[in-house]
Design a protein around this motif. Sequence first.
Motif, PDB file in Angstrom:
ATOM      1  N   GLU B  69       0.850  -1.193   0.000  1.00 60.98           N
ATOM      2  CA  GLU B  69       0.000   0.000   0.000  1.00 60.98           C
ATOM      3  C   GLU B  69       0.883   1.240   0.000  1.00 60.98           C
ATOM      4  OE1 GLU B  69      -3.029  -0.718  -0.567  1.00 60.98           O
ATOM      5  OE2 GLU B  69      -2.736  -2.839  -0.136  1.00 60.98           O
ATOM      6  N   LYS B  70       0.520   2.211  -0.841  1.00 53.68           N
ATOM      7  CA  LYS B  70       1.402   3.376  -1.028  1.00 53.68           C
ATOM      8  C   LYS B  70       1.034   4.543  -0.130  1.00 53.68           C
ATOM      9  CE  LYS B  70       3.034   2.086  -5.514  1.00 53.68           C
ATOM     10  NZ  LYS B  70       2.257   0.815  -5.553  1.00 53.68           N
ATOM     11  N   ILE B  71      -0.227   4.964  -0.221  1.00 57.22           N
ATOM     12  CA  ILE B  71      -0.600   6.149   0.562  1.00 57.22           C
ATOM     13  C   ILE B  71      -1.212   5.709   1.885  1.00 57.22           C
ATOM     14  CG2 ILE B  71      -1.988   8.259   0.557  1.00 57.22           C
ATOM     15  CD1 ILE B  71      -1.749   8.242  -2.480  1.00 57.22           C
ATOM     16  N   ILE B  72      -0.517   6.025   2.954  1.00 61.03           N
ATOM     17  CA  ILE B  72      -0.927   5.561   4.281  1.00 61.03           C
ATOM     18  C   ILE B  72      -1.125   6.759   5.202  1.00 61.03           C
ATOM     19  CG2 ILE B  72      -0.279   4.139   6.279  1.00 61.03           C
ATOM     20  CD1 ILE B  72       1.474   2.483   4.362  1.00 61.03           C
ATOM     21  N   THR B  73      -2.239   6.760   5.884  1.00 64.75           N
ATOM     22  CA  THR B  73      -2.487   7.831   6.840  1.00 64.75           C
ATOM     23  C   THR B  73      -2.736   7.199   8.204  1.00 64.75           C
ATOM     24  OG1 THR B  73      -3.756   9.843   7.243  1.00 64.75           O
ATOM     25  CG2 THR B  73      -5.000   7.932   6.530  1.00 64.75           C
ATOM     26  N   SER B  74      -2.480   7.962   9.261  1.00 65.75           N
ATOM     27  CA  SER B  74      -2.696   7.410  10.592  1.00 65.75           C
ATOM     28  C   SER B  74      -2.881   8.497  11.624  1.00 65.75           C
ATOM     29  CB  SER B  74      -1.508   6.537  10.992  1.00 65.75           C
ATOM     30  OG  SER B  74      -1.698   6.097  12.322  1.00 65.75           O
ATOM     31  N   ASN B  75      -3.720   8.209  12.632  1.00 65.77           N
ATOM     32  CA  ASN B  75      -3.779   9.103  13.786  1.00 65.77           C
ATOM     33  C   ASN B  75      -3.435   8.345  15.058  1.00 65.77           C
ATOM     34  OD1 ASN B  75      -6.153   7.683  14.404  1.00 65.77           O
ATOM     35  ND2 ASN B  75      -7.409   9.172  13.303  1.00 65.77           N
ATOM     36  N   VAL B  76      -2.719   7.225  14.862  1.00 64.59           N
ATOM     37  CA  VAL B  76      -2.278   6.458  16.022  1.00 64.59           C
ATOM     38  C   VAL B  76      -0.918   6.986  16.472  1.00 64.59           C
ATOM     39  CG1 VAL B  76      -1.595   4.171  16.865  1.00 64.59           C
ATOM     40  CG2 VAL B  76      -3.558   4.409  15.329  1.00 64.59           C
ATOM     41  N   GLU B  77      -0.857   7.337  17.731  1.00 65.56           N
ATOM     42  CA  GLU B  77       0.354   7.940  18.278  1.00 65.56           C
ATOM     43  C   GLU B  77       1.564   7.023  18.096  1.00 65.56           C
ATOM     44  OE1 GLU B  77       1.501   9.653  22.527  1.00 65.56           O
ATOM     45  OE2 GLU B  77      -0.665   9.714  22.102  1.00 65.56           O
ATOM     46  N   GLY B  78       2.640   7.590  17.617  1.00 66.38           N
ATOM     47  CA  GLY B  78       3.878   6.844  17.507  1.00 66.38           C
ATOM     48  C   GLY B  78       3.967   5.930  16.294  1.00 66.38           C
ATOM     49  N   PHE B  79       2.960   5.937  15.441  1.00 64.81           N
ATOM     50  CA  PHE B  79       2.992   5.080  14.243  1.00 64.81           C
ATOM     51  C   PHE B  79       3.756   5.813  13.136  1.00 64.81           C
ATOM     52  CE2 PHE B  79       1.132   3.605  10.206  1.00 64.81           C
ATOM     53  CZ  PHE B  79       1.341   2.252  10.335  1.00 64.81           C
ATOM     54  N   SER B  80       4.855   5.206  12.653  1.00 63.30           N
ATOM     55  CA  SER B  80       5.767   5.975  11.812  1.00 63.30           C
ATOM     56  C   SER B  80       5.631   5.719  10.311  1.00 63.30           C
ATOM     57  CB  SER B  80       7.204   5.681  12.241  1.00 63.30           C
ATOM     58  OG  SER B  80       7.480   4.327  11.952  1.00 63.30           O
ATOM     59  N   LEU B  81       4.766   4.775   9.929  1.00 60.97           N
ATOM     60  CA  LEU B  81       4.690   4.443   8.496  1.00 60.97           C
ATOM     61  C   LEU B  81       3.788   5.387   7.701  1.00 60.97           C
ATOM     62  CD1 LEU B  81       4.433   0.548   8.716  1.00 60.97           C
ATOM     63  CD2 LEU B  81       6.470   1.912   8.256  1.00 60.97           C
ATOM     64  N   ALA B  82       3.107   6.291   8.391  1.00 59.34           N
ATOM     65  CA  ALA B  82       2.191   7.188   7.674  1.00 59.34           C
ATOM     66  C   ALA B  82       2.974   8.170   6.802  1.00 59.34           C
ATOM     67  CB  ALA B  82       1.334   7.950   8.676  1.00 59.34           C
ATOM     68  N   ASN B  83       2.452   8.398   5.604  1.00 61.25           N
ATOM     69  CA  ASN B  83       3.114   9.357   4.712  1.00 61.25           C
ATOM     70  C   ASN B  83       2.120  10.386   4.172  1.00 61.25           C
ATOM     71  OD1 ASN B  83       1.629   7.892   2.885  1.00 61.25           O
ATOM     72  ND2 ASN B  83       3.380   6.736   2.090  1.00 61.25           N
ATOM     73  N   PHE B  84       0.915  10.405   4.766  1.00 58.61           N
ATOM     74  CA  PHE B  84      -0.104  11.333   4.299  1.00 58.61           C
ATOM     75  C   PHE B  84      -0.860  11.835   5.529  1.00 58.61           C
ATOM     76  CE2 PHE B  84      -4.455  12.283   2.927  1.00 58.61           C
ATOM     77  CZ  PHE B  84      -4.259  13.002   1.770  1.00 58.61           C
ATOM     78  N   ASP B  85      -0.913  13.142   5.703  1.00 50.70           N
ATOM     79  CA  ASP B  85      -1.600  13.691   6.863  1.00 50.70           C
ATOM     80  C   ASP B  85      -3.011  14.146   6.472  1.00 50.70           C
ATOM     81  OD1 ASP B  85      -2.495  14.931   9.100  1.00 50.70           O
ATOM     82  OD2 ASP B  85      -0.697  16.153   9.428  1.00 50.70           O
ATOM     83  N   ALA B  86      -3.987  13.278   6.769  1.00 44.22           N
ATOM     84  CA  ALA B  86      -5.373  13.574   6.373  1.00 44.22           C
ATOM     85  C   ALA B  86      -5.890  14.826   7.063  1.00 44.22           C
ATOM     86  CB  ALA B  86      -6.267  12.382   6.707  1.00 44.22           C
ATOM     87  N   ASN B  87      -5.421  15.082   8.268  1.00 43.79           N
ATOM     88  CA  ASN B  87      -5.896  16.260   9.006  1.00 43.79           C
ATOM     89  C   ASN B  87      -5.440  17.566   8.381  1.00 43.79           C
ATOM     90  OD1 ASN B  87      -7.277  14.709  10.804  1.00 43.79           O
ATOM     91  ND2 ASN B  87      -5.719  14.801  12.418  1.00 43.79           N
ATOM     92  N   LYS B  88      -4.372  17.524   7.583  1.00 41.82           N
ATOM     93  CA  LYS B  88      -3.869  18.759   6.963  1.00 41.82           C
ATOM     94  C   LYS B  88      -4.749  19.206   5.806  1.00 41.82           C
ATOM     95  CE  LYS B  88       0.945  19.662   7.910  1.00 41.82           C
ATOM     96  NZ  LYS B  88       2.160  18.833   7.715  1.00 41.82           N
ATOM     97  N   GLU B  89      -5.510  18.279   5.259  1.00 41.33           N
ATOM     98  CA  GLU B  89      -6.354  18.612   4.100  1.00 41.33           C
ATOM     99  C   GLU B  89      -7.615  19.341   4.576  1.00 41.33           C
ATOM    100  OE1 GLU B  89      -5.313  18.073   1.108  1.00 41.33           O
ATOM    101  OE2 GLU B  89      -3.561  16.905   1.725  1.00 41.33           O
TER     102      GLU B  89
END
Lengths: 460, 194
Positions: B69-89
């Motif tokens: 999976e390429k585009i990954i988002t997360s709001n779990v604290e300390g999870f480092s694999l996210a590369n997309f910040d959904a909250n910024k949109e």
Amino acid sequence: MSILHNHPAKAKEFVANDERMHWHDQALWFVREKRDRISKTIPEWETLRKYADQIKSHTMANLDKYLLEFEKNANAKGIKVHFAKDAQEHNEIVHRILSENNVKKVVKSKSMLTEECHLNPYLESKGMEVVDTDLGERIVQLRNEPPSHIVLPAIHLKKQDVSDTFHKEMGTEKGNYDPTYLTRAAREDLRQKFLDADAGITGVNFAIANTGGVVVCTNEGNADMGASLPKLHIACMGIEKVIPRLQDLSVFTRLLARSATGQAITSYTSHFHGPVEGGQMHIVIVDNKRTPFLQSESYKKALNCIRCGACMNTCPIYRRSGGHSYDYVIPGPIGSTLGTFRDPKKHKTLSFACTLCGSCTNVCPVKIDLDSQLYTHRQDLREMNIISNQKRLSMQFASWLMSKPALFDFAGKIARKVVPNLPKFMIYNRFNVWGKQRDLPDMPKKSFKELYKEEFGNDK
Amino acid sequence: MTSKELILKNIRTNNVVQDTTLPDYSNFGLTFEDKHSYFSTMLESVGGKALFIKKEELEETIKSIYPDEKIITSNVEGFSLANFDANKENDPHKLKDIDLAVVKGEFAVAENGAVWVKNRDNRHRALYFIAQNIILVLEKSAIVNNMHEAYELISFGEPSYGAFISGPSKTADIEQSLVIGAHGPKSGYVIFVE
């Protein structure tokens, strides 16, 4: 003017295809069995039904209070609440909100209320595009048909029918009947509709008075997509959808999906308590001939229905005659009583379709006395003098005959001797409507009374 | 008379429905000796799967389930694999290409395999539905027996949104054949961490 409707005539079209009728029967019985299995995993099932009945009855007794409480709390959450006395006003309110927001495209999730109000054709006539997003609803929308079941709108269709429709309307492969392929195609098509929509309309499963929010249950997530992508969400509900407290939802979320499809809960149970960021949320509360139920000792409980569809899945008549034969927005036992009460003249044949087997009442999660209501309707229709002469006269004759024991015995004796020797055309003719799909059983040699006398004659 | 007044008047006129008392749910509803195993069974029956891991195994676990999976988002604290910040949109439509959402769940319900999500830190409620795949992450201890216990933990003080999610999106509208992945996520994992 209401157009008269005839259930037996419509059912005749459905039963003409014997194979499909049995297939339909089996498909629904399968769902009914799933419901039985899962309900038995809950030891307190019967208490839950009792609680649901209590909550609903309490709410209906105090409905004015709870609607006002709901409105106040919804307003506090930034939701705009509207009241509509009938279908026309409901449609006008929805249209006004949409046009004030320059909406051209609407995505809609399943809502029997908007079906009842004929919202889609209304909005379409005003130049808006309305897309039903529940897969079953989308299928029947593309075929220009009404849904035939409230939970399984396309239960009357085979995958071949769906494939043909999708091929024609969405250009899917001709002859590909694979449900996964067809569902994926609809997913792609509808995903774009969600992204393009200016507004989402949803129904409401429950409205909570003490929090001012509404709950929508789906397996597909379509209501949730439609209500969370566009800036505008309109939820439409009948006045009877309100419940007093948030914790009362526990009873209904446990009963609804288990009764409907035999699932423990729907995939999504969304609690909407306000608009999306920078958006608007509206709730339209509709009466449309609901309040008269509160004034009827016989039919008041029909308003407690939570629209799970369990009564249809179990009904021997519904399973064998199909939802379209009811010609009412809600088919099956609950539809028969709602429809007949709201427009007795138009739906005068529905309560006579019932066999009074009572299965609907046994499975109803909110304990609506469906079979008694249908039985009472028959008497009310007779009182109103709107049932057909053929039915009225034969009932009159039967009641006259049965009130004269000696004559009834004599008639029975004659019938047992004569009927077995009659030529077929004298038994099965146009006067014997009952005999159209059925054979008479063999005539017994003796009547029940004679047998009883032989067996227990001397026991006084 | 406005329609609202008319409806209220009609409700009050000759209302024959007998009042009843509302139920009390204290100590009501079935309970389980092993809530986690019942939850797992229920979730699997609807096409989802529950995993139980140590907190530090979260990233490798998710990587092994979704290696591509390429585009990954997360709001779990300390999870480092996210590369997309959904909250910024600003616009939830921008979330349409998310392949995987790793989302914090509040608590699980054993009787039906559902997880309650109502995260103040998740700006767009569309995230739960628009992502192609979803993983709900929660503390192992955050589980209740039944829906009566569940609603004791829920409140709606301010305008907000919350949902019970049980498994992936699904439909059976074509000849009652179950198809996973209707409009929303095509898979649904629940990961309990401790």
